[in-house]
Design a protein around this motif. Structure first.
Motif, mmCIF file in Angstrom:
data_model
loop_
_atom_site.group_PDB
_atom_site.id
_atom_site.type_symbol
_atom_site.label_atom_id
_atom_site.label_comp_id
_atom_site.label_asym_id
_atom_site.label_seq_id
_atom_site.Cartn_x
_atom_site.Cartn_y
_atom_site.Cartn_z
ATOM 1 N N ASP A 499 0.813 -1.209 0.000
ATOM 2 C CA ASP A 499 0.000 0.000 0.000
ATOM 3 C C ASP A 499 0.850 1.263 0.000
ATOM 4 O O ASP A 499 0.322 2.369 -0.136
ATOM 5 C CB ASP A 499 -0.945 0.009 1.208
ATOM 6 C CG ASP A 499 -0.197 0.012 2.529
ATOM 7 O OD1 ASP A 499 0.948 -0.479 2.556
ATOM 8 O OD2 ASP A 499 -0.749 0.510 3.519
ATOM 9 N N SER A 500 2.163 1.115 0.173
ATOM 10 C CA SER A 500 3.089 2.258 0.153
ATOM 11 C C SER A 500 4.352 1.826 -0.593
ATOM 12 O O SER A 500 5.393 1.553 0.015
ATOM 13 C CB SER A 500 3.439 2.708 1.576
ATOM 14 O OG SER A 500 2.286 3.059 2.298
ATOM 15 N N PRO A 501 4.306 1.749 -1.924
ATOM 16 C CA PRO A 501 5.440 1.221 -2.699
ATOM 17 C C PRO A 501 6.734 1.996 -2.501
ATOM 18 O O PRO A 501 7.817 1.461 -2.742
ATOM 19 C CB PRO A 501 4.951 1.338 -4.151
ATOM 20 C CG PRO A 501 3.461 1.410 -4.057
ATOM 21 C CD PRO A 501 3.163 2.110 -2.772
ATOM 22 N N ASP A 502 6.637 3.263 -2.055
ATOM 23 C CA ASP A 502 7.857 4.027 -1.827
ATOM 24 C C ASP A 502 8.610 3.536 -0.600
ATOM 25 O O ASP A 502 9.796 3.840 -0.426
ATOM 26 C CB ASP A 502 7.531 5.516 -1.677
ATOM 27 C CG ASP A 502 6.551 5.780 -0.535
ATOM 28 O OD1 ASP A 502 5.556 5.030 -0.429
ATOM 29 O OD2 ASP A 502 6.767 6.730 0.232
ATOM 30 N N ILE A 503 7.924 2.763 0.254
ATOM 31 C CA ILE A 503 8.595 2.193 1.426
ATOM 32 C C ILE A 503 8.999 0.774 1.060
ATOM 33 O O ILE A 503 8.263 -0.189 1.240
ATOM 34 C CB ILE A 503 7.684 2.210 2.669
ATOM 35 C CG1 ILE A 503 7.221 3.637 2.974
ATOM 36 C CG2 ILE A 503 8.421 1.632 3.872
ATOM 37 C CD1 ILE A 503 6.310 3.742 4.181
ATOM 38 N N SER A 504 10.183 0.648 0.482
ATOM 39 C CA SER A 504 10.685 -0.646 0.043
ATOM 40 C C SER A 504 12.206 -0.597 0.012
ATOM 41 O O SER A 504 12.808 0.475 -0.088
ATOM 42 C CB SER A 504 10.150 -0.990 -1.353
ATOM 43 O OG SER A 504 10.741 -0.161 -2.341
ATOM 44 N N VAL A 505 12.819 -1.771 0.107
ATOM 45 C CA VAL A 505 14.276 -1.843 0.032
ATOM 46 C C VAL A 505 14.755 -1.345 -1.324
ATOM 47 O O VAL A 505 15.743 -0.610 -1.426
ATOM 48 C CB VAL A 505 14.749 -3.287 0.285
ATOM 49 C CG1 VAL A 505 16.220 -3.447 -0.065
ATOM 50 C CG2 VAL A 505 14.522 -3.656 1.746
#
Length: 589
Positions: A499-505
């Protein structure tokens, strides 16, 4: 012998339990136990057993039903409990140790007396809730009891669940609260207090976007199903989240809505109070050293030309900001003038304007009472030139600085002094402690080997572990062993919040390479793609020792002279996955 009402009606003797078969004596027993130690009128018992349309022989049939119930007691060895015939009806006697409903209420009353000790109150309430064994009275076929009694009992349980979640939030154990709240809010979609707790827990575990999405979902439900707006408390909570306030144990003063390193980005909003870090674990040695240095009494004599400075450096996602924020809260008594967070980058990773930063630092230094010490956290510094112009004003105000940066900033330390804490990946014990803290001991200790394997798949990187635990919290029924297989198939792709693709490795490392510039980015990809676990200057003439030192300074390589450099396996996996895309992008340029 013990009667269990908080679930299917059951007779229990030690570890042996008998779930009673649906029958009229079973309904009669439930009606009596629900009003244990009081006289229950014959009329009420008749309605409970036969419903509103009673047979003309109901009075005589009730006496027969009582006789059958007494025989059932004899058959199951119930000798300490009797059914008394009294004027107007019947009575059954019970105590907290013989009836779970009375035991539950006794524990809840005891918890109220422990309100000054939240840990003890929480433990007592959890013991009370453990007496509930599933859906109420599923083997009791009585429309009257299910209409009049079951909702009342469910409400008693719900009040205790709400209180437990209040205590967990108060104690900062938001991850534990989430496990209970996910199921409770879906079971009681109209209960705004539970939704308020869920949204707060999501926000305080670093999931701002998910918290706001949950608010929008609740708002739509209330409007569509009930035609009402969210309560003032829910609306105020949404506003606090949009403002980025530090909720802590309540709605505190406004703070900059800053994502820590675990959340992968900084804000372009101005300086604000340092936010708390939920479920902080690990870094015990670094924490102790930083606290000792920041709280040490000043040396007598002349004022120092430079402010007391502590630098926390390391690769992206290693937990620099989280450590800085945690220490800032621990040393709050030594800085009565306030503790202020100053983001040094924009959301896109670029350096903020020096004029804006200087103005915010000046405002922060003037915010507290005259002469009171101020602590500034300069978060995600891009280079030493960002910091140097700020130090004279901070020194003049008797302030101190915690600086976080992916860069080593050796030049800043050489010219202005200070202490350096270079962070590396968590130890295995620290990773396990984080999983325990966020997911809860019961879930992790049930599958310790799987928990350790998950930590290794995350490379013991705090940012990756935070993403993993966020996903696991939303799936409380998923076994950790199953999660190992799922994550192991493609760690890089699955260490992201859907739901928040910007929060990813991947997004974090994309930003790190973009900040390097094309020349160093290409060199890093060459080093990470090389065979073997280490890399030395002689391995490739195209990558000089100077370039390797710059990559190490940026936190993307470990170790170095006199030994070889190493690339962390998580970064190596990233390069293997993204190298073709970077090549195509370079060719287009």
């Amino acid at each position: 012998m013990r009667f269990q009402l908080l679930g299917p009606l059951t007779l229990a003797d030690g570890h042996e339990a008998v779930v009673l078969q649906p029958s009229k004596p079973t309904v009669l027993l439930a009606a009596l136990l629900l009003h244990a130690n009081t006289v229950v009128s014959a009329e009420y018992l008749q309605r409970a057993v036969w419903g509103e349309e009673q047979p003309v022989t109901a009075k005589a049939a009730l006496q027969t039903c009582v006789l059958r119930l007494r025989r059932l007691f004899t058959r199951h060895g119930v000798t300490g409990t009797v059914i008394e015939a009294v004027p107007g009806g019947y009575r059954i006697t019970a105590a907290p140790h013989t009836l779970d409903l009375l035991g539950f209420r006794d524990q809840v009353r005891r918890a109220v007396t422990l309100s000054d000790d939240p840990d003890a109150e929480l433990s007592t309430l959890k013991d009370a809730l453990s007496l509930w064994q599933g859906s109420l009275l599923t083997n009791v076929r009585s429309d009257v009891l299910h209409r009049d009694e079951v909702p009342r009992l469910a409400e008693e349980r719900l009040r205790s669940v709400e209180r437990v979640c209040d205590l967990l939030l108060r104690l900062g154990r938001c991850g534990e609260a989430l496990v209970e709240l996910w199921s409770a809010t879906r079971a009681y979609p109209e209960n705004e207090r539970l939704h308020e707790q869920l949204i707060e827990a999501l926000y305080r575990t670093g999931r701002q976007s998910q918290a706001l999405a949950e608010y929008r979902r609740v708002k739509a439900f209330l409007l569509d199903e009930l035609g009402v707006d969210p309560s003032p408390a829910l609306q105020q909570l949404e506003l606090a989240i949009l403002r980025g306030e530090d909720l802590g144990t309540g709605h505190g003063p406004a703070a900059a809505p800053v994502r820590t390193a675990e959340a992968g980005a900084a804000t372009d909003r101005g300086a604000g109070p340092v936010p708390a870090v939920p479920n902080f674990t690990g870094r015990e040695a670094e924490t102790a050293a930083m606290v000792a240095r920041l709280t040490a009494p000043a040396e007598p004599g002349e004022e120092a030309p430079h402010p007391l400075t502590v630098l926390v450096s390391g690769p992206p996602g290693i937990g620099k900001s989280a450590l800085a924020h945690h220490v800032a809260h621990l040393v709050r008594d030594a800085f009565p003038g306030g503790r202020w967070l100053v983001p040094m980058t924009r959301p896109d990773g670029g350096a903020r304007r020096s004029d804006d930063i200087a103005a915010e630092v000046s405002d922060a230094l003037r915010a507290g009472p005259d002469g009171e010490r101020v602590l500034l956290v300069l978060d995600d510094v891009v280079d030493a030139d960002q910091v140097r112009p700020l130090l004279p004003a901070i020194a003049g105000a008797q302030g101190a600085v915690i600086t976080t940066s992916r860069m080593g900033l050796a030049g800043l330390i050489a010219t202005h002094g200070g202490w350096v804490h270079r962070l590396t990946a968590f130890t295995e014990a620290e990773s396990y402690a984080l999983l325990l803290s966020v997911l809860g001991a019961e879930r992790v200790e049930e599958e310790p080997d799987a928990a350790h394997r998950l930590a290794r798949l995350c490379g013991h990187f705090p940012f990756a572990l935070r993403i993993l635990t966020a996903r696991l919290l939303t799936r409380p029924g998923l076994r950790l062993a199953d999660a190992v297989g799922w994550l192991g198939e493609d760690p890089l792709a699955r260490l992201t919040l859907t739901d928040s693709p910007d929060i990813s490795v991947r997004a974090l490392l994309d930003g790190a390479l973009n900040r390097l510039g094309p020349r160093l980015s290409e060199a890093f990809q060459r080093v990470a793609a090389a065979p073997g676990d280490t890399f030395a200057p002689e391995d490739s003439p195209a990558v000089t020792e100077t370039v390797l030192e710059q990559l190490a300074d940026a936190g993307l390589l470990e170790d170095g002279p006199p030994g070889p450099y190493r690339v962390h396996e998580l970064l190596r996996s990233y390069v293997r996955r993204t190298a073709p895309e970077h090549i195509r992008r370079t060719e287009k340029v």
